[in-house]
Design an enzyme around this catalytic site. Structure first.
Site: not given
Ligand code: AMP
Length: 131
Positions: A29, A93, A95
């Site tokens: 992330d 996704h 986490h």
């Molecule tokens: P959520 O959709 O609420 O689970 O959050 C999306 C997650 O994706 C967040 O923790 C962001 O920091 C992460 N994120 C967004 N864009 C990227 C990226 N290009 N590379 C890695 N992580 C990302």
């Protein structure tokens, strides 16, 4: 338009890739809540995790299990926590977050922004442990 995560899988956007197989992809992330915070995704773009087929969902969790084992081997922690949010990026996704205390899994507060060298080092340590 493809999701940002599909563009990562396609190599159009860089990522700190931890592991990959034909159907799943794991990467750090970009704004971790703790060092080693990793996202695991199906390569097939589906927004809501529970819209995956049963086989895809099972495969995602089994792949995440292997990634979690690699995180646990690489990053000092008591357990690896699992959360699904998906409110920001419309591509399912999971986490995975190394946990030493409950607040390590807090998504409401400040996130980290680590230097590229540190992200590369964490990525390398986890990917070396992936089996
Ligand atoms: P959520 O959709 O609420 O689970 O959050 C999306 C997650 O994706 C967040 O923790 C962001 O920091 C992460 N994120 C967004 N864009 C990227 C990226 N290009 N590379 C890695 N992580 C990302």
């Amino acid at each position: 338009m493809a999701s940002i995560f599909s563009r990562i899988v396609a190599g159009e956007i860089p990522s700190y890739k931890v592991a990959e197989d034909d159907n799943y992809y794991a990467f750090l992330d970009i704004n971790p809540v703790a060092q080693g915070h990793t996202l695991v995704i199906p390569k097939r773009e589906v927004d809501y995790i529970f819209d995956l087929t049963d086989d895809e969902l099972a495969g995602l969790m089994l792949f995440a299990k292997r990634v979690a084992a690699a995180i646990k081997a690489a990053i000092p922690c008591k357990k690896v926590g699992v959360t699904v949010l998906g409110l920001e990026v419309p591509h399912a996704h999971v986490h995975l977050v190394p946990l030493n205390k409950e607040s390590d899994m807090s998504f409401g507060g400040d996130k980290l922004s680590l230097p590229a060298e540190q992200m590369q080092d964490i990525c390398r340590r986890i990917s070396e442990q992936f089996k």
